[in-house]
Design a protein around this motif. Structure first.
Motif, PDB file in Angstrom:
ATOM      1  N   ILE A 140       0.847  -1.185   0.000  1.00 53.40           N
ATOM      2  CA  ILE A 140       0.000   0.000   0.000  1.00 53.40           C
ATOM      3  C   ILE A 140       0.885   1.239   0.000  1.00 53.40           C
ATOM      4  O   ILE A 140       1.874   1.294   0.737  1.00 53.40           O
ATOM      5  CB  ILE A 140      -0.910   0.051   1.256  1.00 53.40           C
ATOM      6  N   PHE A 141       0.546   2.232  -0.807  1.00 56.68           N
ATOM      7  CA  PHE A 141       1.216   3.535  -0.730  1.00 56.68           C
ATOM      8  C   PHE A 141       0.165   4.511  -0.232  1.00 56.68           C
ATOM      9  O   PHE A 141      -0.751   4.883  -0.967  1.00 56.68           O
ATOM     10  CB  PHE A 141       1.772   3.985  -2.079  1.00 56.68           C
ATOM     11  N   GLN A 142       0.297   4.894   1.017  1.00 53.98           N
ATOM     12  CA  GLN A 142      -0.700   5.721   1.696  1.00 53.98           C
ATOM     13  C   GLN A 142      -0.227   7.171   1.737  1.00 53.98           C
ATOM     14  O   GLN A 142       0.839   7.463   2.269  1.00 53.98           O
ATOM     15  CB  GLN A 142      -0.905   5.190   3.118  1.00 53.98           C
ATOM     16  N   THR A 143      -1.017   8.060   1.173  1.00 61.51           N
ATOM     17  CA  THR A 143      -0.614   9.463   1.129  1.00 61.51           C
ATOM     18  C   THR A 143      -1.769  10.368   1.535  1.00 61.51           C
ATOM     19  O   THR A 143      -2.880   9.905   1.818  1.00 61.51           O
ATOM     20  CB  THR A 143      -0.113   9.832  -0.282  1.00 61.51           C
ATOM     21  N   ALA A 144      -1.498  11.655   1.577  1.00 58.43           N
ATOM     22  CA  ALA A 144      -2.504  12.675   1.902  1.00 58.43           C
ATOM     23  C   ALA A 144      -1.875  14.022   1.593  1.00 58.43           C
ATOM     24  O   ALA A 144      -0.647  14.147   1.504  1.00 58.43           O
ATOM     25  CB  ALA A 144      -2.919  12.610   3.368  1.00 58.43           C
ATOM     26  N   SER A 145      -2.698  15.043   1.430  1.00 58.87           N
ATOM     27  CA  SER A 145      -2.175  16.379   1.131  1.00 58.87           C
ATOM     28  C   SER A 145      -1.363  16.893   2.320  1.00 58.87           C
ATOM     29  O   SER A 145      -1.539  16.433   3.451  1.00 58.87           O
ATOM     30  CB  SER A 145      -3.333  17.339   0.858  1.00 58.87           C
ATOM     31  N   VAL A 146      -0.463  17.834   2.058  1.00 62.13           N
ATOM     32  CA  VAL A 146       0.329  18.427   3.140  1.00 62.13           C
ATOM     33  C   VAL A 146      -0.597  19.076   4.160  1.00 62.13           C
ATOM     34  O   VAL A 146      -0.372  18.974   5.376  1.00 62.13           O
ATOM     35  CB  VAL A 146       1.323  19.472   2.585  1.00 62.13           C
ATOM     36  N   GLU A 147      -1.648  19.727   3.676  1.00 61.47           N
ATOM     37  CA  GLU A 147      -2.595  20.384   4.578  1.00 61.47           C
ATOM     38  C   GLU A 147      -3.247  19.384   5.523  1.00 61.47           C
ATOM     39  O   GLU A 147      -3.332  19.623   6.727  1.00 61.47           O
ATOM     40  CB  GLU A 147      -3.688  21.111   3.767  1.00 61.47           C
ATOM     41  N   ALA A 148      -3.695  18.276   4.975  1.00 55.39           N
ATOM     42  CA  ALA A 148      -4.365  17.259   5.793  1.00 55.39           C
ATOM     43  C   ALA A 148      -3.407  16.654   6.805  1.00 55.39           C
ATOM     44  O   ALA A 148      -3.762  16.436   7.969  1.00 55.39           O
ATOM     45  CB  ALA A 148      -4.938  16.161   4.891  1.00 55.39           C
ATOM     46  N   ARG A 149      -2.178  16.409   6.375  1.00 56.38           N
ATOM     47  CA  ARG A 149      -1.194  15.813   7.279  1.00 56.38           C
ATOM     48  C   ARG A 149      -0.781  16.773   8.388  1.00 56.38           C
ATOM     49  O   ARG A 149      -0.618  16.378   9.550  1.00 56.38           O
ATOM     50  CB  ARG A 149       0.028  15.348   6.487  1.00 56.38           C
ATOM     51  N   ALA A 150      -0.631  18.055   8.042  1.00 55.42           N
ATOM     52  CA  ALA A 150      -0.255  19.049   9.046  1.00 55.42           C
ATOM     53  C   ALA A 150      -1.366  19.202  10.089  1.00 55.42           C
ATOM     54  O   ALA A 150      -1.097  19.310  11.293  1.00 55.42           O
ATOM     55  CB  ALA A 150       0.018  20.391   8.378  1.00 55.42           C
ATOM     56  N   LYS A 151      -2.603  19.191   9.640  1.00 53.25           N
ATOM     57  CA  LYS A 151      -3.730  19.323  10.560  1.00 53.25           C
ATOM     58  C   LYS A 151      -3.789  18.137  11.514  1.00 53.25           C
ATOM     59  O   LYS A 151      -4.004  18.293  12.715  1.00 53.25           O
ATOM     60  CB  LYS A 151      -5.041  19.430   9.783  1.00 53.25           C
ATOM     61  N   ARG A 152      -3.579  16.946  10.972  1.00 56.66           N
ATOM     62  CA  ARG A 152      -3.612  15.743  11.810  1.00 56.66           C
ATOM     63  C   ARG A 152      -2.503  15.771  12.850  1.00 56.66           C
ATOM     64  O   ARG A 152      -2.725  15.468  14.017  1.00 56.66           O
ATOM     65  CB  ARG A 152      -3.461  14.497  10.922  1.00 56.66           C
TER      66      ARG A 152
END
Length: 221
Positions: A140-152
């Motif tokens: 699996i290659f699991q990603t997300a936007s920088v915005e979403a990751r910073a918020k988390r």
């Protein structure tokens, strides 16, 4: 059904460890947090003022380093519980720094491969599907936007009572992404046979369900 190994790769703060723990628990598998191992080495180098460019010194340090990952999620470095110490933003950058050293990657990859020989492991990191477990039955290659990751990461730090500065976290993630994708040894990249999952707008339960479905399909093959 047969036992398989599951490799979950992706950028910093994409929630890989959280999902890997959930998937492992549901399947009755063992979760191996490779990122925690690099964070341990980074922490030890920082605390002992190891010169990252001195390969002989690094090899000696690694030969005298013990890392233990327990079933309940705790991380021990040379017998000391460092579960919280390795989760700071500073530790994240040190982990990224040491991961560029081939002597460190060679040592930890060897440890990780030996751990997973028995099958039944969920391993997450930056190069699991491309280097550590090239033969993993599910990648699996699991990603997300920088915005979403910073918020988390911001909310996670707040919940833990840690210092939380969204802008600083955002910049750290951008810097970490660049460093991870441009390093000379095992740069972050998606394995050709990995399945891409963008978690920007997905809940933990939704991501877990997607991976479990894929895991059960792989186990039946």
């Amino acid at each position: 059904m047969r036992r398989i190994n599951i490799a979950i790769d992706g950028p910093s703060a994409a929630g890989k460890s959280t999902i890997a723990k959930r998937v492992a628990k549901e399947l009755g598998y063992v979760h191996l947090d490779t990122g925690a191992m690099y964070r341990c080495i980074g922490l030890k180098c920082r605390l002992t003022a190891i010169d990252l460019d001195d390969e002989a010194m690094m090899k000696e340090m690694l030969s005298q380093t013990e890392i233990e990952l327990t079933a309940d999620g705790k991380v021990f470095l040379d017998g000391k519980d460092v579960s919280m110490d390795i989760r700071t933003e500073e530790s994240s950058m040190w982990a990224s720094n040491v991961s560029t050293r081939s002597v460190v990657r060679s040592d930890l990859v060897s440890r990780q491969q030996k751990m997973a020989l028995a099958k039944g492991f969920v391993m997450d990191g930056r190069d699991i599907g491309t280097v550590v477990l090239k033969d993993a039955e599910l990648k699996i290659f699991q990603t997300a936007s920088v915005e979403a990751r910073a918020k988390r990461r911001f909310l996670e730090n707040q919940a833990k009572g840690m210092e939380a500065d969204y802008e600083a976290i955002y910049r750290d993630i951008e810097r970490r992404d660049y460093q991870d994708t441009h390093r000379e040894h095992s740069p972050l990249s998606k394995a050709e046979d990995a399945i891409l999952i963008d978690t920007s707008d997905l809940s933990i339960d939704e991501v877990t369900a997607k991976i479990l479905k894929l895991a059960y399909e792989a186990m039946e093959q």
